[in-house]
Each structure stands twice: as C-alpha cells, then as structure tokens.
Motif scaffolding. Sequence first.
Motif: not given
Length: 432
Positions: A391, A393-395, A411, A414-415, A417-420
């Motif tokens: 990970l 920067e949290n990616l 993950i 994480i993914l 939330e990353k996609e909103g």
Amino acid sequence: MLKVHDLNLKNDILPLFNYTYSTEAEDLLRQFISKPLNSVDEIYNRQQEIKAFVQNWKVLESFTYQRLDYREAMYFLNEVASNKIVLETQQLKAFIRLTFNYGQRQQLISKCIQVINFLHRLNSRYFSGLSIAAFPASFQKHLQVINAFIHKLEMEKQAGLVAQQQFTLKATIQFSQKLNALTQHETTSFWTSLATFEAYFSITKGILTHHFAFPVFAEDAFELKQFYHPSLKKPVKNDLCLASTDNVILLTGPNMSGKSTLLRAVSLCVYLAHLGLAVPAASAVLPYFDTVAVAINTNDSLQDGYSHFMAEIINLKSVVQEANSGKSCFAVFDELFRGTNTDDALDITTTTINGLAKYNRCYFIISTHLLHLKSATEIPGVKQFSIACELQENLPVFTYRLQEGWSDLKIGRILFEKEGIPELLERIQLTG
C-alpha cells in the motif's frame, strides 16, 4: 488422468510453437500438445529429438516453402500413387500419345517440374545438410523415409535437367515411370514423415524464440527458477522450490495480485514438461506425475446440470480418487469452493487441505481468500505462499512477486472507496 482445459491449449499454448506451413504439420502439432507422454524415458527421448533439431539449427533456421507448391506436389503425387492419375509406363506409347497432345504434354511436364523443384529445394537446402547421427533412432526413421523417397526419384539428376532446360519429353516420361514405381505406402509415409519433420521444426523454433529451458525429472524435487507465463508481454519471473513433503501449497494475495496467472504459469511448466517440451523458466526440476489436473476457470456445466459448487466437488473427487489409487498427482485449484457460502467453504476447505497434506508424491496448489485458513492449516505437509502487494498512499501497488508466508492484505474496501461508491450511494439516499 488429464484435465488441462483451463490452460487453453488452442489459444495460449499452440501459438507458442506454431510455425507450421501445412495443415498436416499443424494437425500433428495439435496432437503433440494434447497428449502428455507416458514415462520419463519417453519424455527424455522427445527432448533428444528436439535437441537434435537445435544442433542442426544452422541448417534449419530458414526452413520454409511455398504452401501452394506443397499442396500441388502433394496432390499430384497422391493422385498418381492412388491411380487416380494414370501415367503411361510404356515409353513408346507415352511418347506417341504426348507428342500429338500438346495440352496434356505441357500439363504433365509442368506437374513434374513442380514436384522436382519442390522436393529438390527441400533436399538441397535442408535435408542433405543434416547431421542425422544427432537424432535418436525414433526420429531417424522419418529422415530415412524422406531420403529414400528423394533418392528413389533421383532428385539431383532431375533437378539438373530442369536447371539446364533439358527436361525434355523423354526425361518427363522417364520421370513419370519413376513416379509410377512408387507405392501408395511410400508416398503416404513420405508426407507423414515430412509433416512430422515440420512439426518438430516448429516446436524447436518456438522453444528457441521464447528461450525456454528443458526440464530435468527427479522424484523428490520441485524447483522452478525464474518461471513465468509467456503470454504476458512483460512477465514478472518467480521461483518456486518445494520439498518432497510440501504436499499442499496455499496461495494467498488480494484480488488482482496475479494469483490465477501464477497458477497458470506453474501449471504450464508442469504440462509442457510432460509433453517432452521445454518450459518457460530458466531451469526446472520436476517429478513425473501420473495425473495433471488444472481447475482455474471452473464454471457451471449446463449440459451436465452441475452448479459451480458441484463442478468443484466433482473435480476434487476425481483428483482424490487418483491419489487414493497410488498415483502421483499435480493439481491446481483456484479459490477452491468459492461456489458456496463462506462458512461452508472454510469448513470443507480445512478438511480438504488436512486430507491432501497426507498424500506422498503429490503436489496440490490451492489459492484462497479465506483468511481464517491460516491458523487451521499450519500443519506438516502444508506450505503457505503469497503474492506481494504493498500500500502506497493507501493505494495498492502490485509487485506480482511470489514469497513465502501468508497475506492478510484486504484491498476490496480501499478500491470500493477509491471509486467513490459510498458517496454515490449516499447521494442516492439524499435524493431518494
């Protein structure tokens, strides 16, 4: 037992070795890659056959011909051998008939010259320059058939007449007599041997083009150094070295980390080795397996009425039956029992792994997302591997590197939330 449909022989394996020009050679090549050999001795013999091509590669590197010339020569010779085309064997009668029939005369001369040019070109550029002693006896017989066929037709003499524009009507009739003297068996054997030669040439070219390595077989070793999947443009190469007691290999790692690709790469090395071919690795030492089974894309079978879960059960049962019969097995299961609920999957996967760990002379590779398996499978006979992911920067940053140990990395959230998606769902609630 052989179950390798998920390796996609047609689209992933055949193109690695397919440099054939004729349909007959390609058909033989398909047969080669679909039938593992029956013993280590057979495997080593095929390796020696291919290595003889490697030794002769300076002569064979440019091997090629025009497909149309091949088809025309094959058609004409087969038609003559089967008496569908009847050539006059009495010289006087043939001379009289062809003298007064211009069209037939020119057609026969043209067909004969086409056969002569085709066979002479192959012989002068390739076959005559081979070191036949380099080939094992199993392949020398094919070269002997080819050479005997060409010698019987006095190809050097015929080609000399053609080159000097002295292939007259008399020479055509004399060559026709030689064609008539060929038996159907001789002609069929020649084309079969030529197709076999071309299939081996094609395999050798594939091995040299991709820089594959010939494996060594040993009962108590499983070592792949710098192995990879050759379909990838820029593959990450890994090592996998197992002890004879490492009967079950559990592979973990987050989604998209490359678990399925790695399973395919290992399986491909094992399968190609059992064909007698070289493998995509720097080196390989492997046991000989009676059973090779790869279950990576297990799907529902509408024809048989199996659900995804039942298909997994049937696959596993067939492998266990093979192991119970005393056979050495190599089997791969990608996310075993993902076709049922998590609690069920955890319970029966634990039982399965504990059972498989007791089989000697077998290797079972299982990928899983069931993180609770870690403590339940820390037992003799089970070795845990993971594919590294970091990970930053949290990616997630995928390295595709195989390492010992367990991966607890998650993950999905994480993914997600990353996609909103949470914000989108919240927006729906506010506007609903």
